[in-house]
Design an enzyme around this catalytic site. Structure first.
Site, mmCIF file in Angstrom:
data_model
loop_
_atom_site.group_PDB
_atom_site.id
_atom_site.type_symbol
_atom_site.label_atom_id
_atom_site.label_comp_id
_atom_site.label_asym_id
_atom_site.label_seq_id
_atom_site.Cartn_x
_atom_site.Cartn_y
_atom_site.Cartn_z
ATOM 1 N N HIS A 1 -11.215 8.715 4.789
ATOM 2 C CA HIS A 1 -12.008 7.937 3.847
ATOM 3 C C HIS A 1 -11.343 6.564 3.779
ATOM 4 C CE1 HIS A 1 -14.225 6.585 0.400
ATOM 5 N NE2 HIS A 1 -13.157 6.538 -0.366
ATOM 6 N N ARG B 1 -23.979 6.538 1.963
ATOM 7 C CA ARG B 1 -24.222 5.135 2.331
ATOM 8 C C ARG B 1 -24.812 5.053 3.744
ATOM 9 N NH1 ARG B 1 -18.270 3.575 0.021
ATOM 10 N NH2 ARG B 1 -18.887 2.924 -2.081
ATOM 11 N N ARG C 1 0.832 -1.202 0.000
ATOM 12 C CA ARG C 1 0.000 0.000 0.000
ATOM 13 C C ARG C 1 0.871 1.258 0.000
ATOM 14 N NH1 ARG C 1 -2.280 3.462 3.714
ATOM 15 N NH2 ARG C 1 -4.362 4.250 3.199
ATOM 16 N N ASP D 1 -19.457 7.968 1.555
ATOM 17 C CA ASP D 1 -19.661 7.172 2.769
ATOM 18 C C ASP D 1 -20.851 7.711 3.561
ATOM 19 O OD1 ASP D 1 -16.790 5.662 2.902
ATOM 20 O OD2 ASP D 1 -16.564 7.735 2.253
ATOM 21 N N THR D 2 -20.981 9.044 3.597
ATOM 22 C CA THR D 2 -22.104 9.674 4.283
ATOM 23 C C THR D 2 -23.420 9.305 3.605
ATOM 24 O OG1 THR D 2 -20.820 11.514 5.192
ATOM 25 C CG2 THR D 2 -23.159 11.929 4.771
#
Length: 317
Positions: free
Chosen positions: A179, A155, A92, A152-153
């Site tokens: 995030h 969702r 990563r 995300d909010t």
């Protein structure tokens, strides 16, 4: 800085799945008068633009075309979706370093163009790369920010609307922080019909359970959604395209919308030198104001921990 009212120009850097889906959603929304797609692979940008522009007879009049660095100069909004994919065996951190190089190069070219518009970062890890973009450009933090946890909010609000059986547009709340894996729902800021989530559930009688078990299930659903979608189909693109269109509307129409975008913090919430998602007012000039929400102790601790994780990753660069 003055934005042209009659020719709202959006340039998209990266014409892959996310960039092209966003271009499609933006065109359907009729928010821009000119949409330009650019990509390292010029033919990909040309093909996407040609495919989209042939649908203009079904939409509001606009220009859609493939472009290059020359289009940065007069863009009102530049949205960066370009980035490398993780190669087999690549860590990563290695991927982060490669994408950081891409963002530094892109921002240096945007800054050199004399652009006076707004830059919206989408490439992941979006919080760290937003920090990289600000450093590379030398611009004020109000003009560069990331898409953060806007999706995300969404969702989160959808999951609550499903449990409470009400329209998702009547649910208010935010996912804050990174995030990524350290993001969290701010339950203290979550309301339905102006009432707290718990108060609404108790009054309405529509929730199967409004306790800790439901909250944990919703949080896990939100955090893992992208992983499941990627497992099923290889990438996420539709909902993020709509989320980017929502942010674009706030900018191009100077809405003053409160969105959980990834912003550079300089003392807010006790954090410095890190970008993460908190409620911010977004308009034509970019970030009008970062809002300091009154988070209770446990939620503030989670935000600080999220910031700490991001700082550690930034230091790896």
């Amino acid at each position: 800085m003055k934005m042209c009212e009659k020719n709202r120009k959006v340039t998209i850097v990266g014409a892959g799945a996310v960039g092209s889906t966003y271009a499609y959603a933006l065109a359907q929304a009729g928010l821009a008068d000119e949409i330009v797609l650019t990509d390292f692979h010029a033919d990909l940008a040309k093909g996407q633009a040609m495919d989209l522009v042939q649908g203009v007879p079904f939409m509001s009049p606009m220009t859609i075309k493939a472009g290059d660095d020359a289009d940065f100069a007069d863009s009102d909004l530049i949205v960066i979706t370009a980035g490398a994919k993780q190669a087999p065996g690549e860590t990563r951190i290695d991927l982060l370093k490669r994408n950081a190089g891409i963002i530094r190069d892109t921002m240096s070219r945007i800054a050199a163009s004399g652009c006076e518009g707004i830059v919206l970062l989408v490439t992941n890890p979006v919080d760290i790369l937003t920090h990289v973009a600000i450093e590379a450009s030398g611009w004020d933090r109000s003009r560069i920010f990331g898409s953060g946890t806007v999706l995300d909010t969404a969702r989160f609000r959808y999951a609550i609307s499903r449990e409470t059986k009400v329209d998702a547009r009547n649910v208010h709340g935010y996912i804050l922080g990174e995030h990524g894996d350290s993001e969290f729902p701010a339950w203290s800021l979550t309301t339905v019909a102006g009432m707290s989530f718990e108060a609404y559930c108790k009054q309405s009688g529509t929730c199967s359970d409004c306790g800790e078990a439901m909250r944990q299930a919703i949080e896990e659903e939100v955090r893992s959604s992208a992983y499941h979608i990627i497992d099923y189909k290889g990438a996420t693109n539709y909902a993020v395209g709509m989320a980017l269109t929502r942010i674009s509307g706030a900018i191009l129409r100077d809405e003053g919308s409160i969105l959980s975008v990834s912003v550079a913090l300089d003392g807010e919430y006790g954090l410095h030198g890190v970008c993460l998602s908190v409620p911010a007012i977004v308009g034509r000039q970019g970030i009008r104001k970062i809002l300091h929400a009154p988070l209770p102790g446990p939620e503030l601790e989670r935000l600080l921990e999220s910031g700490k994780r991001l700082l550690q990753a930034q230091n790896s660069l």
